[in-house]
Design a protein around this motif. Structure first.
Motif, PDB file in Angstrom:
ATOM      1  N   CYS A  27     -16.701   5.143  19.193  1.00 17.33           N
ATOM      2  CA  CYS A  27     -15.315   5.453  18.817  1.00 17.33           C
ATOM      3  C   CYS A  27     -14.891   4.682  17.589  1.00 17.33           C
ATOM      4  O   CYS A  27     -13.801   4.134  17.548  1.00 17.33           O
ATOM      5  CB  CYS A  27     -14.383   5.142  19.986  1.00 17.33           C
ATOM      6  N   SER A  28     -15.745   4.590  16.604  1.00 19.25           N
ATOM      7  CA  SER A  28     -15.448   3.723  15.471  1.00 19.25           C
ATOM      8  C   SER A  28     -14.566   4.371  14.421  1.00 19.25           C
ATOM      9  O   SER A  28     -14.296   3.771  13.401  1.00 19.25           O
ATOM     10  CB  SER A  28     -16.758   3.265  14.811  1.00 19.25           C
ATOM     11  N   GLY A  29     -14.080   5.563  14.646  1.00 17.23           N
ATOM     12  CA  GLY A  29     -13.237   6.203  13.651  1.00 17.23           C
ATOM     13  C   GLY A  29     -11.871   6.524  14.198  1.00 17.23           C
ATOM     14  O   GLY A  29     -11.582   6.364  15.376  1.00 17.23           O
ATOM     15  N   GLY A  30     -10.989   7.010  13.313  1.00 12.68           N
ATOM     16  CA  GLY A  30      -9.679   7.491  13.740  1.00 12.68           C
ATOM     17  C   GLY A  30      -8.654   6.399  13.849  1.00 12.68           C
ATOM     18  O   GLY A  30      -8.959   5.233  13.988  1.00 12.68           O
ATOM     19  N   GLY A  31      -7.375   6.775  13.824  1.00  9.80           N
ATOM     20  CA  GLY A  31      -6.291   5.816  14.003  1.00  9.80           C
ATOM     21  C   GLY A  31      -6.206   4.837  12.859  1.00  9.80           C
ATOM     22  O   GLY A  31      -6.912   4.916  11.873  1.00  9.80           O
ATOM     23  N   ALA A  32      -5.309   3.856  13.042  1.00 14.79           N
ATOM     24  CA  ALA A  32      -5.132   2.846  12.001  1.00 14.79           C
ATOM     25  C   ALA A  32      -6.397   2.060  11.786  1.00 14.79           C
ATOM     26  O   ALA A  32      -6.716   1.666  10.683  1.00 14.79           O
ATOM     27  CB  ALA A  32      -3.979   1.919  12.371  1.00 14.79           C
ATOM     28  N   GLY A  33      -7.130   1.799  12.896  1.00 13.98           N
ATOM     29  CA  GLY A  33      -8.360   1.029  12.757  1.00 13.98           C
ATOM     30  C   GLY A  33      -9.507   1.831  12.205  1.00 13.98           C
ATOM     31  O   GLY A  33     -10.577   1.319  11.963  1.00 13.98           O
ATOM     32  N   GLY A  34      -9.337   3.123  12.048  1.00 13.59           N
ATOM     33  CA  GLY A  34     -10.424   3.962  11.567  1.00 13.59           C
ATOM     34  C   GLY A  34     -10.288   4.330  10.109  1.00 13.59           C
ATOM     35  O   GLY A  34     -10.887   5.289   9.645  1.00 13.59           O
ATOM     36  N   GLY A  35      -9.468   3.628   9.370  1.00 12.70           N
ATOM     37  CA  GLY A  35      -9.371   3.890   7.948  1.00 12.70           C
ATOM     38  C   GLY A  35      -7.954   4.088   7.461  1.00 12.70           C
ATOM     39  O   GLY A  35      -7.733   4.372   6.290  1.00 12.70           O
ATOM     40  N   GLY A  36      -6.941   3.966   8.340  1.00 15.96           N
ATOM     41  CA  GLY A  36      -5.547   4.089   7.946  1.00 15.96           C
ATOM     42  C   GLY A  36      -5.056   2.796   7.339  1.00 15.96           C
ATOM     43  O   GLY A  36      -5.824   1.924   6.971  1.00 15.96           O
ATOM     44  N   SER A  37      -3.743   2.678   7.220  1.00 13.53           N
ATOM     45  CA  SER A  37      -3.158   1.462   6.680  1.00 13.53           C
ATOM     46  C   SER A  37      -2.372   0.748   7.769  1.00 13.53           C
ATOM     47  O   SER A  37      -1.873   1.376   8.707  1.00 13.53           O
ATOM     48  CB  SER A  37      -2.242   1.781   5.502  1.00 13.53           C
ATOM     49  N   ALA A  38      -2.255  -0.546   7.655  1.00 14.01           N
ATOM     50  CA  ALA A  38      -1.550  -1.344   8.653  1.00 14.01           C
ATOM     51  C   ALA A  38      -0.058  -1.348   8.362  1.00 14.01           C
ATOM     52  O   ALA A  38       0.365  -1.346   7.200  1.00 14.01           O
ATOM     53  CB  ALA A  38      -2.092  -2.767   8.645  1.00 14.01           C
ATOM     54  N   ASP A  39       0.765  -1.350   9.435  1.00 13.25           N
ATOM     55  CA  ASP A  39       2.206  -1.471   9.248  1.00 13.25           C
ATOM     56  C   ASP A  39       2.687  -2.892   9.508  1.00 13.25           C
ATOM     57  O   ASP A  39       3.885  -3.181   9.461  1.00 13.25           O
ATOM     58  CB  ASP A  39       2.959  -0.479  10.140  1.00 13.25           C
ATOM     59  N   ALA A  40       1.733  -3.796   9.815  1.00 10.99           N
ATOM     60  CA  ALA A  40       2.028  -5.224  10.005  1.00 10.99           C
ATOM     61  C   ALA A  40       0.742  -5.986   9.766  1.00 10.99           C
ATOM     62  O   ALA A  40      -0.360  -5.422   9.842  1.00 10.99           O
ATOM     63  CB  ALA A  40       2.568  -5.496  11.404  1.00 10.99           C
ATOM     64  N   PHE A  41       0.874  -7.273   9.457  1.00 11.93           N
ATOM     65  CA  PHE A  41      -0.316  -8.111   9.353  1.00 11.93           C
ATOM     66  C   PHE A  41      -0.590  -8.647  10.752  1.00 11.93           C
ATOM     67  O   PHE A  41      -0.121  -9.712  11.142  1.00 11.93           O
ATOM     68  CB  PHE A  41      -0.108  -9.250   8.354  1.00 11.93           C
ATOM     69  N   SER A  42      -1.313  -7.858  11.518  1.00 10.23           N
ATOM     70  CA  SER A  42      -1.556  -8.143  12.931  1.00 10.23           C
ATOM     71  C   SER A  42      -2.736  -9.094  13.099  1.00 10.23           C
ATOM     72  O   SER A  42      -3.746  -8.983  12.404  1.00 10.23           O
ATOM     73  CB  SER A  42      -1.822  -6.851  13.698  1.00 10.23           C
ATOM     74  N   VAL A  43      -2.577 -10.031  14.026  1.00 10.49           N
ATOM     75  CA  VAL A  43      -3.590 -11.061  14.269  1.00 10.49           C
ATOM     76  C   VAL A  43      -3.780 -11.203  15.769  1.00 10.49           C
ATOM     77  O   VAL A  43      -2.808 -11.362  16.513  1.00 10.49           O
ATOM     78  CB  VAL A  43      -3.173 -12.423  13.671  1.00 10.49           C
ATOM     79  N   LEU A  44      -5.017 -11.138  16.228  1.00 14.67           N
ATOM     80  CA  LEU A  44      -5.347 -11.355  17.644  1.00 14.67           C
ATOM     81  C   LEU A  44      -6.128 -12.651  17.776  1.00 14.67           C
ATOM     82  O   LEU A  44      -7.184 -12.808  17.162  1.00 14.67           O
ATOM     83  CB  LEU A  44      -6.184 -10.193  18.199  1.00 14.67           C
ATOM     84  N   VAL A  45      -5.598 -13.593  18.559  1.00 22.22           N
ATOM     85  CA  VAL A  45      -6.289 -14.855  18.809  1.00 22.22           C
ATOM     86  C   VAL A  45      -6.278 -15.132  20.309  1.00 22.22           C
ATOM     87  O   VAL A  45      -5.452 -14.594  21.042  1.00 22.22           O
ATOM     88  CB  VAL A  45      -5.634 -16.042  18.060  1.00 22.22           C
ATOM     89  N   ASN A  46      -7.198 -15.983  20.752  1.00 21.23           N
ATOM     90  CA  ASN A  46      -7.172 -16.410  22.147  1.00 21.23           C
ATOM     91  C   ASN A  46      -5.947 -17.303  22.368  1.00 21.23           C
ATOM     92  O   ASN A  46      -5.552 -18.074  21.483  1.00 21.23           O
ATOM     93  CB  ASN A  46      -8.460 -17.146  22.521  1.00 21.23           C
ATOM     94  N   VAL A  47      -5.343 -17.178  23.542  1.00 21.41           N
ATOM     95  CA  VAL A  47      -4.064 -17.836  23.802  1.00 21.41           C
ATOM     96  C   VAL A  47      -4.175 -19.356  23.726  1.00 21.41           C
ATOM     97  O   VAL A  47      -3.199 -20.053  23.449  1.00 21.41           O
ATOM     98  CB  VAL A  47      -3.506 -17.386  25.172  1.00 21.41           C
ATOM     99  N   GLU A  48      -5.383 -19.888  23.952  1.00 29.78           N
ATOM    100  CA  GLU A  48      -5.578 -21.338  23.886  1.00 29.78           C
ATOM    101  C   GLU A  48      -5.517 -21.860  22.443  1.00 29.78           C
ATOM    102  O   GLU A  48      -5.403 -23.058  22.210  1.00 29.78           O
ATOM    103  CB  GLU A  48      -6.935 -21.716  24.497  1.00 29.78           C
ATOM    104  N   ASN A  49      -5.605 -20.967  21.489  1.00 33.76           N
ATOM    105  CA  ASN A  49      -5.606 -21.327  20.070  1.00 33.76           C
ATOM    106  C   ASN A  49      -4.179 -21.305  19.548  1.00 33.76           C
ATOM    107  O   ASN A  49      -3.670 -20.273  19.107  1.00 33.76           O
ATOM    108  CB  ASN A  49      -6.489 -20.345  19.303  1.00 33.76           C
ATOM    109  N   ALA A  50      -3.506 -22.449  19.614  1.00 32.39           N
ATOM    110  CA  ALA A  50      -2.111 -22.513  19.167  1.00 32.39           C
ATOM    111  C   ALA A  50      -1.999 -22.885  17.694  1.00 32.39           C
ATOM    112  O   ALA A  50      -0.945 -22.674  17.076  1.00 32.39           O
ATOM    113  CB  ALA A  50      -1.348 -23.535  20.014  1.00 32.39           C
ATOM    114  N   GLU A  51      -3.062 -23.433  17.124  1.00 28.91           N
ATOM    115  CA  GLU A  51      -2.969 -23.976  15.773  1.00 28.91           C
ATOM    116  C   GLU A  51      -2.916 -22.898  14.699  1.00 28.91           C
ATOM    117  O   GLU A  51      -2.104 -22.974  13.763  1.00 28.91           O
ATOM    118  CB  GLU A  51      -4.144 -24.917  15.521  1.00 28.91           C
TER     119      GLU A  51
END
Length: 431
Positions: A27-51
């Motif tokens: 499922c590597s295509g389609g949607g924003a992650g498949g070549g669209g543009s982002a509407d925010a600078f989204s960041v995913l981190v593990n919750v233990e990483n507060a820094e």
């Protein structure tokens, strides 16, 4: 400017259970992650990483405010234990954010890269003209771990042996340059009634770090890669010799009594209160060293040395052991002018901001002068800047099962209840 926080709860992860690497590749295509543009600078981190979120917030409100106006910062968190599953789920749905924490297993990042989800920073940063803003040592470590320049070093740790300069001076010991020098120093210290080494046998990995350090000095920086590639085995005589060298330190009693039950806090305190003269640990230990209430020997009496050379070995002590404590990578499908603007601002400003705000050493170059940096932290930062080639650690390329076996049997190795041959056989069996 909009700063948001979202945390994925355990119940929200229920749908992840059936997700596999096959799904993320299919499922590597389609949607924003498949070549669209982002509407925010989204960041995913593990919750233990507060820094990382804290520093990004600071940048969004300051140095990167222009980028944040165009593309607001949004941080999403997930528990460390759920991270790999969450990455697989989002990849399968073509919903990976712009930046995301590298998986717990380096192999997952490689899988995501092969499926087209991970940016090649050699190209992305090269196109922006800022590839030189990442310390060469950090690039070396990342390439060794992930098979390419596929992550950014939001934290960067070097490892080596912290030593008590006052105890060394009182016993006429110079900083050991070779392993034989360190053995001689340990013998002198022991004869003087000083415990030479502190290590947590309960954790195990501070001991196995010594084994891999010996291997890298003796056989060269590719010693463990050869095992991972099947070109060598841990049961080969030259690999067993490294385990034997560390077992010999334990046989002399140089780790102190009851090393198998020593937890991490106790091992740290043994060094910080002057009970032990040497302590193998990473630069994350700076928080304790810089704390005057914890560090009873004083920062002026703390020295740091790379693991010593093995005479006649193929490696050398300039090759520091290192790890990327907080690695994040980038969604290859969301690299555009807006996200690249954010990336450029982060690369140019994160290093100084993290050092000033969090007293945290990263793998980003320092473009601004940072005042009031603790002496030991500054020393580590300079050590990172001066290092080009790094090595990994014993379990870096192991499976989870082999890692557990290695760390669980480290204490028996140095207490003599398990031979070097038996230790290596157990770990090799899991590989």
């Amino acid at each position: 400017m909009r700063l948001t926080r979202k945390t994925l709860t355990r119940s929200a992860m229920a749908a992840v259970a059936g997700t596999s690497a096959f799904a993320l590749m299919a499922c590597s295509g389609g949607g924003a992650g498949g070549g669209g543009s982002a509407d925010a600078f989204s960041v995913l981190v593990n919750v233990e990483n507060a820094e990382v979120p804290a520093v990004l917030d600071t940048l969004a409100a300051g140095a990167c405010s222009e980028q944040a106006d165009t593309l607001p910062l949004e941080v999403e968190t997930t528990p460390q234990t759920n991270l790999d599953q969450q990455l697989q789920l989002q990849a399968g749905q073509a919903a990976l954010p712009v930046l995301f924490s590298a998986g717990n297993a380096p192999s997952l990042t490689a899988e995501l890269a092969d499926a087209g989800h991970v940016a090649d920073f050699e190209k992305v940063l090269g196109d922006l003209g800022i590839a030189d803003q990442i310390e060469p040592a950090a690039v070396s470590t990342i390439e060794s771990l992930y098979g390419g320049f596929r992550a950014l070093p939001f934290e960067y740790n070097v490892e080596g042996i912290w030593y008590n300069k006052q105890i060394f001076e009182e016993n006429g010991i110079d900083e050991p340059q070779t392993f034989d020098d360190m053995v001689a120093a340990a013998e002198t210290l022991n004869d003087a009634g000083v415990q030479p080494f502190s290590a947590s046998g309960e954790q195990g990995w501070p001991i196995t770090r010594l084994i891999s350090s010996y291997l890298f000095r003796d056989l060269g920086p590719d010693a463990m890669q050869k095992v991972a590639d099947g070109e060598a085995e841990l049961t080969d005589p030259e690999y067993v010799a490294a385990a034997q060298a560390i077992a010999d330190l334990g046989a002399e009693g140089w780790f102190g009594k009851g090393v198998g039950s020593i937890d991490m806090a106790t091992s740290e305190n043994q060094f910080l209160n002057g009970s032990a003269a040497m302590f193998y640990m990473g630069s994350w230990f700076l928080s304790g060293l810089n704390d005057p209430e914890m560090n009873q020997i004083g920062v002026e009496n703390v020295g740091f040395m790379p693991f010593p050379a093995v005479e006649g070995g193929a490696g050398d002590r300039s090759q520091l052991a290192a790890n990327v404590g907080l690695p994040l990578t980038m969604n290859a499908n969301l690299v555009d002018d807006d996200t690249s603007g954010w990336l450029e601002c982060i690369v140019e400003n994160y290093g100084a901001t993290a050092l000033e705000q969090e007293n945290r050493v990263s793998g980003f170059a320092l473009n601004d002068e940072v005042e009031d940096v603790p002496e030991l932290t500054s020393m580590v930062q300079q050590q990172v800047a001066d290092t080009e080639t790094t090595v990994l650690w014993f379990e870096a390329l192991f499976s989870a099962e082999a890692t557990t076996t290695s760390q669980r049997n480290a204490a028996p190795l140095v207490t003599g209840s398990l031979s070097a041959e038996e230790f290596m056989q157990k770990v090799q069996a899991d590989l």
